[in-house]
Design a protein around this motif. Structure first.
Motif, short mmCIF file in Angstrom:
data_model
loop_
_atom_site.label_atom_id
_atom_site.label_comp_id
_atom_site.label_asym_id
_atom_site.label_seq_id
_atom_site.Cartn_x
_atom_site.Cartn_y
_atom_site.Cartn_z
N LEU A 97 25.68 75.28 82.27
CA LEU A 97 26.16 74.83 80.96
C LEU A 97 25.12 73.95 80.28
N ILE A 292 35.40 82.67 84.38
CA ILE A 292 35.15 82.23 83.01
C ILE A 292 36.09 81.08 82.64
N GLN A 296 34.95 77.33 81.85
CA GLN A 296 35.29 76.76 80.54
C GLN A 296 35.95 75.40 80.70
N ALA A 299 33.24 73.01 81.23
CA ALA A 299 32.55 72.78 79.95
C ALA A 299 33.33 71.83 79.05
N ASP A 300 34.63 72.04 78.97
CA ASP A 300 35.46 71.21 78.11
C ASP A 300 35.51 69.76 78.60
N ARG A 311 30.42 71.14 73.23
CA ARG A 311 31.20 72.11 73.99
C ARG A 311 30.45 73.43 74.05
N VAL A 312 30.46 74.05 75.22
CA VAL A 312 29.83 75.36 75.41
C VAL A 312 30.91 76.43 75.46
N ASP A 313 30.72 77.50 74.71
CA ASP A 313 31.61 78.66 74.76
C ASP A 313 31.13 79.55 75.91
N VAL A 314 31.84 79.53 77.02
CA VAL A 314 31.39 80.23 78.22
C VAL A 314 31.29 81.73 77.99
N ARG A 315 32.23 82.30 77.26
CA ARG A 315 32.18 83.75 77.02
C ARG A 315 30.91 84.15 76.27
N ALA A 316 30.44 83.26 75.43
CA ALA A 316 29.25 83.59 74.64
C ALA A 316 27.98 83.62 75.48
N THR A 318 28.06 84.63 78.74
CA THR A 318 28.36 85.49 79.88
C THR A 318 28.26 86.95 79.47
#
Length: 327
Positions: A97, A292, A296, A299-300, A311-316, A318
C-alpha cells in the motif's frame, strides 16, 4: 537512547552471530538464461523467496530466464520496482500500500499466506518494560521504513493497550542497522519482522507483543505495470506465479527440507531457520475477494491512523486477470 550510531565492530559481531541476510547485489543475482528467452528480475527480501524456489527446485527448466535481486526490506525493494529495476516484488500488506501511495507503477497479482506471529515488538531481556502500556514515553524503533508491517503492528498494539501514538517516539531504521544497534543495547524496543525478529528473540530479546490479532499475515506479489504491458514478460510472470504456487505446496509438504535450504542460503542456524520457515508466507494463490477486502481494511485503518497519507483503493492496484491458478 540519543543516537543510533554504532561501531562497525558491533555490526560485524551481529552479522557473525547469525545473518548474512543483506546479500551483496552481485551475490544475490543469479542468471539462468538461454538465447532469445525473456529475462525476469525477481525482487526478494532477505533471501526468503529465493530460498523457497531453490529448495523446491520449481524454477528448474522454466521457459524464461531470471535473476534474483535481494533487498533487506520492502522500502528499497519497491524503490527498485519504481525505477523498473525489478519485474516482480514480494512484500507484506502495508508495504504494498505504501508503494502504491508512492506512485510505484505496480499491480498485485498473487497472494501469499503466512502466520501473524512472524513479527512483533521485542525488548532487551533485562528491560523493565513488561507490557505495551509501558512504552508510554519511550522510543520505539520500527523497521524498515514508514509504511512497514511493523509500523502497523506497533500502532495496533498501542491502540489495544490504550496508549496514544503521540505518547511514543517512533524512529525508522533499516533492519540490519537496527539489529546491530539492538544487539549492542542501543535500542530499548524494536518493532520488527522475520527473519530479524526470530534472530533477536534467539539472541535474548523478549517479546512484548507479537502480530497475532493485529496483522493479516498476508503477503503479496506485485508486478510492474511496465512488465505486464509487455506480452512476453506478462507470459513469463504467469509462468513464474505457476511455479510459485507449486513451490509453496512443496514447502508445506516438506518443512524440514525447506528449513535446511533456507539455512544454507541465509547462513542462519538451522534452529532459527525452522522457526522462520514454519511461519513464513509460503502458500501462494491467486488474489481472492477476501484478500482484497482484508487489504482494504488495512488501507483504511492506515489512512485513519496517519501511517499512510491517503486512502488506497485496493481494487485499483489489483489485477486478478493475470494469474488464474485454482485456489
Amino acid at each position: 537512547m540519543t543516537d543510533l550510531l554504532f561501531s562497525r565492530a558491533s555490526r560485524r559481531s551481529w552479522l557473525k552471530q547469525g545473518t548474512a541476510l543483506s546479500l551483496a547485489a552481485a551475490g544475490s543475482l543469479r542468471v539462468w538464461a538461454q538465447p532469445q528467452q525473456t529475462t525476469l528480475v525477481l525482487g526478494d527480501q532477505a533471501g526468503g523467496l529465493r530460498s523457497l524456489f531453490e529448495a523446491s527446485r520449481t524454477l528448474e527448466g522454466a521457459p524464461f530466464a531470471y535473476r534474483w535481486a535481494n533487498f533487506q526490506g520492502a522500502a528499497p525493494l519497491f524503490e527498485a520496482q519504481r525505477s523498473a529495476a525489478v519485474d516482480t516484488a514480494m512484500a507484506g500488506d502495508l508495504p504494498v500500500l505504501a508503494a502504491a501511495v508512492g506512485k510505484t507503477p505496480l499491480k498485485i497479482v498473487a497472494t501469499r499466506v503466512g502466520k501473524a506471529d512472524s513479527l512483533g515488538i521485542v525488548v532487551q531481556p533485562d528491560s523493565p518494560l513488561r507490557s505495551v502500556a509501558d512504552l508510554r514515553g519511550k522510543t520505539v524503533i520500527v523497521s524498515s521504513a514508514r509504511g512497514s508491517i511493523s509500523q502497523y503492528q506497533l500502532y495496533g498494539a498501542l491502540e489495544e493497550a490504550g496508549v496514544r501514538r503521540e505518547e511514543v517516539t517512533v524512529k525508522f531504521v533499516l533492519p540490519t542497522d537496527a539489529a546491530a544497534a539492538f544487539a549492542s543495547k542501543q535500542i530499548d524496543a524494536w518493532a520488527i519482522f522475520d527473519p530479524y525478529y526470530t534472530i533477536a528473540v534467539q539472541q535474548g530479546g523478549r517479546i512484548l507483543r507479537d502480530g497475532r490479532g493485529i496483522n493479516t499475515a498476508l503477503g503479496f506479489i506485485t508486478a510492474s505495470e511496465h512488465s505486464l504491458a509487455d506480452p512476453a514478460r506478462r507470459t513469463a510472470i504467469v509462468q513464474f506465479l505457476d511455479r510459485l504456487g507449486r513451490a509453496g505446496d512443496w514447502a508445506l509438504a516438506n518443512p524440514e527440507a525447506y528449513a535446511q535450504a533456507y539455512s544454507q542460503l541465509t547462513r542462519l542456524p538451522i534452529e532459527s531457520s525452522r522457526i522462520i520457515t514454519a511461519r513464513a508466507s509460503v502458500a501462494g494463490r491467486p488474489v481472492s475477494e477476501a484478500d482484497i477486502v482484508a487489504l482494504q481494511a488495512v488501507a483504511d485503518r492506515s489512512a485513519r491512523d496517519g501511517i499512510l497519507p491517503m486512502r488506497v483503493d485496493v481494487r485499483a492496484i489489483t489485477d486478478t486477470s493475470v494469474w488464474k491458478r485454482p485456489a
